[in-house]
Design a protein around this motif. Structure first.
Motif, PDB file in Angstrom:
ATOM      1  N   LYS A 228      33.182  26.730 -29.835  1.00  0.00           N
ATOM      2  CA  LYS A 228      33.001  25.651 -28.738  1.00  0.00           C
ATOM      3  C   LYS A 228      31.741  25.610 -28.231  1.00  0.00           C
ATOM      4  O   LYS A 228      31.239  24.459 -27.557  1.00  0.00           O
ATOM      5  N   ASP A 229      30.847  26.590 -28.424  1.00  0.00           N
ATOM      6  CA  ASP A 229      29.323  26.698 -27.918  1.00  0.00           C
ATOM      7  C   ASP A 229      28.420  27.019 -29.188  1.00  0.00           C
ATOM      8  O   ASP A 229      28.455  27.997 -29.768  1.00  0.00           O
ATOM      9  N   PHE A 230      27.747  25.876 -29.651  1.00  0.00           N
ATOM     10  CA  PHE A 230      26.644  26.020 -30.708  1.00  0.00           C
ATOM     11  C   PHE A 230      25.456  26.355 -30.142  1.00  0.00           C
ATOM     12  O   PHE A 230      24.431  26.202 -31.050  1.00  0.00           O
ATOM     13  N   ALA A 231      25.401  26.565 -29.035  1.00  0.00           N
ATOM     14  CA  ALA A 231      24.040  27.061 -28.595  1.00  0.00           C
ATOM     15  C   ALA A 231      23.142  28.239 -29.310  1.00  0.00           C
ATOM     16  O   ALA A 231      22.171  27.998 -29.608  1.00  0.00           O
ATOM     17  N   PRO A 232      23.966  29.437 -29.838  1.00  0.00           N
ATOM     18  CA  PRO A 232      23.489  30.267 -30.298  1.00  0.00           C
ATOM     19  C   PRO A 232      22.964  29.931 -31.785  1.00  0.00           C
ATOM     20  O   PRO A 232      21.690  30.218 -32.265  1.00  0.00           O
ATOM     21  N   TYR A 233      23.765  29.086 -32.597  1.00  0.00           N
ATOM     22  CA  TYR A 233      23.400  28.422 -33.858  1.00  0.00           C
ATOM     23  C   TYR A 233      22.138  27.727 -33.215  1.00  0.00           C
ATOM     24  O   TYR A 233      21.180  27.411 -34.483  1.00  0.00           O
ATOM     25  N   ALA A 234      22.143  26.722 -32.433  1.00  0.00           N
ATOM     26  CA  ALA A 234      21.028  25.915 -32.201  1.00  0.00           C
ATOM     27  C   ALA A 234      19.759  26.729 -31.873  1.00  0.00           C
ATOM     28  O   ALA A 234      18.514  26.419 -32.425  1.00  0.00           O
ATOM     29  N   ALA A 235      19.944  27.771 -31.357  1.00  0.00           N
ATOM     30  CA  ALA A 235      18.756  28.720 -31.071  1.00  0.00           C
ATOM     31  C   ALA A 235      17.915  29.146 -32.328  1.00  0.00           C
ATOM     32  O   ALA A 235      16.639  29.157 -32.616  1.00  0.00           O
ATOM     33  N   LYS A 236      18.910  29.617 -33.260  1.00  0.00           N
ATOM     34  CA  LYS A 236      18.406  29.945 -34.393  1.00  0.00           C
ATOM     35  C   LYS A 236      17.726  28.851 -35.482  1.00  0.00           C
ATOM     36  O   LYS A 236      16.672  29.152 -35.987  1.00  0.00           O
ATOM     37  N   ILE A 237      18.394  27.785 -35.254  1.00  0.00           N
ATOM     38  CA  ILE A 237      17.707  26.758 -35.979  1.00  0.00           C
ATOM     39  C   ILE A 237      16.317  26.138 -35.347  1.00  0.00           C
ATOM     40  O   ILE A 237      15.571  26.210 -36.258  1.00  0.00           O
ATOM     41  N   LYS A 238      16.237  26.376 -34.078  1.00  0.00           N
ATOM     42  CA  LYS A 238      14.954  25.815 -33.488  1.00  0.00           C
ATOM     43  C   LYS A 238      13.792  27.005 -33.670  1.00  0.00           C
ATOM     44  O   LYS A 238      12.911  26.719 -34.103  1.00  0.00           O
ATOM     45  N   ASN A 239      14.420  28.344 -33.725  1.00  0.00           N
ATOM     46  CA  ASN A 239      13.343  29.389 -33.743  1.00  0.00           C
ATOM     47  C   ASN A 239      12.862  29.508 -35.372  1.00  0.00           C
ATOM     48  O   ASN A 239      12.199  30.267 -35.592  1.00  0.00           O
ATOM     49  N   SER A 240      13.904  28.927 -36.278  1.00  0.00           N
ATOM     50  CA  SER A 240      13.436  29.416 -37.670  1.00  0.00           C
ATOM     51  C   SER A 240      12.299  28.574 -38.268  1.00  0.00           C
ATOM     52  O   SER A 240      11.577  28.585 -39.114  1.00  0.00           O
ATOM     53  N   GLY A 241      11.756  27.360 -37.436  1.00  0.00           N
ATOM     54  CA  GLY A 241      10.735  26.448 -37.564  1.00  0.00           C
ATOM     55  C   GLY A 241      11.285  25.348 -38.640  1.00  0.00           C
ATOM     56  O   GLY A 241      10.307  24.604 -39.259  1.00  0.00           O
TER      57      GLY A 241
END
Length: 434
Positions: A228-241
């Protein structure tokens, strides 16, 4: 468009009321024609799909396309299709229960697609049923389950797929990725089941072959329909470069993902299988212009007058913005089925599942300026594929938007069927052949 007459609708509603208590079935009156003098008896067709739960919007989008196509076929005479709907709630066990109910109600053709796991279970169940009860054999027409195994090692004479499988779609997307010379880092994310796994597996293979210079900075699977909350996945994507995300996600799993990634401040590209509808363009908004790519068999902005006329007809039939998701392959499926029923009716025994299947192997159909044919070898439909990029409605090549969002998809690749075709490992045994 031609709509069912009032009397037919009344009779169908009475039939619906009589069947409402049957297990596993949500029977729809809209496309169930009443036989009239001079018309052949209708072939009962069961639509088994998620009509409730997190992926209900995907099931309803398919239903609208099948309904419109069935109305068109039934109105012109010849083959008649009695289309009924069964809610599988997106679950394998519910799908098998719906299959049993549909067969008991007289269905001889089954339609499903919005889950490769469900499709695989249906193929296995139908194979067993058809061996055990040859007098009640059924045929399975698949419009969206695109795990490549279904027309390779798990191919079946009773299964026909009308969508390009995942490897074909990936190859189409890769034509665009190959030209993205600035791309150096990509994040792969998908749903954790057979289809999602196949997408990422093929992404890795094709990236290594076509773009070995691109680094995969993330490779991740998540539960299907439960996040329901993809924020943790989004943070990993953002931080991966990562400079781009590649995903086969569909339904709410795609919409929630892209919304979370956008809100995390990611400004790279999305290479998607289904980013062209079901809320994704609106969720991405202005940031998606020139950055969100999707692959499909057809999109509303295919530059041809026949295509535009077809799309306008669909929007007249279903004018609500949220109903705006057109699948031409599903319309071609119904055209191919009607063609096969007509041909099977001339064979000894009439339109049995085996006779329809034998005819369907040779189907060649066209609609809206597009065409396709069934490959008999593995029952994989062959058709053009297109890749589109998100842009504002009114921009060159974007006369139509998506779901009233103000954003549409401009066609950047139109890949002929001969180029989209891939080899198969299918070794099929046909029980209707001596």
């Amino acid at each position: 468009m031609t709509h069912p007459p009032r009397r037919a609708l009344l009779q169908n509603l009475l039939a619906l009321a009589a069947c409402a208590a049957l297990p596993g079935a949500a029977l729809a009156a809209e496309a169930a024609p009443v036989q009239s003098a001079g018309k052949p008896a209708p072939v009962q067709v069961a639509f088994i799909e998620a009509l409730s739960g997190p992926f209900a919007n995907t099931g309803e989008s398919v239903w609208r396309n099948l309904l419109m196509a069935s109305e068109r076929v039934n109105a012109r005479g010849g083959a008649q299709i009695e289309l009924r709907r069964y809610d599988n709630k997106g679950q394998v066990d519910e799908s098998l229960a719906a299959l049993r109910a549909a067969i008991d109600h007289g269905a001889r053709v089954v339609l499903q697609g919005n889950s490769s796991a469900v499709a695989a279970a249906l193929v296995d169940a139908i194979n067993k049923h058809n061996r055990r009860e040859p007098e009640r054999q059924v045929l399975f027409l698949n419009y969206s389950a695109i795990d490549p195994a279904l027309t390779n090692e798990r191919c079946s004479p009773w299964h026909f797929r009308f969508d390009a499988h995942a490897d074909m779609r990936m190859a189409a997307l890769m034509q665009v990725i190959k030209e993205d010379k600035d791309l150096k880092r990509i994040y792969l994310i998908g749903q954790d089941y057979s289809f999602g796994q196949a997408v990422l597996r093929e992404a890795r293979r094709q990236l290594e072959k076509e773009r070995p210079d691109v680094q995969i900075v993330g490779d991740e699977l998540h539960p299907v329909g439960r996040v329901k909350d993809f924020a943790p996945y989004a943070a990993k994507i953002k931080n991966s470069g990562a400079q781009a995300v590649l995903t086969g996600n569909w339904g709410n799993d795609l919409t929630l993902l892209v919304k979370a990634v956008r809100e995390a401040g990611f400004d790279g590209r999305f290479y998607t299988f289904y980013g062209n509808a079901l809320g994704a363009p609106a969720a991405i908004g202005e940031a998606g212009i020139g950055k969100v790519f999707a692959v499909a068999d057809w999109m509303p902005n295919v530059p041809a007058p026949e295509s535009a006329a077809f799309y306008k007809a669909f929007r007249e039939r279903f004018p609500k913005p949220e109903d705006d998701y057109v699948h031409l392959r599903q319309q071609l499926l119904i055209e191919a089925l009607a063609q096969a029923i007509d041909a099977a009716s001339k064979r000894p025994g009439g339109p049995t599942a085996a006779n329809i299947a034998a005819s369907l192997e040779n189907a060649k159909v066209q609609l809206a300026g597009r065409s396709g044919h069934m490959r008999a070898q593995d029952h994989q439909f062959q058709q053009n594929l297109v890749v589109g990029v998100m842009d504002k409605q009114g921009a060159p090549g974007v006369p139509f938007d998506v779901e009233g969002s103000g954003y549409g998809f401009r066609i950047v690749r139109d890949i002929p069927a001969s180029e989209a075709e891939m080899p198969t490992t299918c070794a099929m045994q046909r029980p209707w052949q001596p």
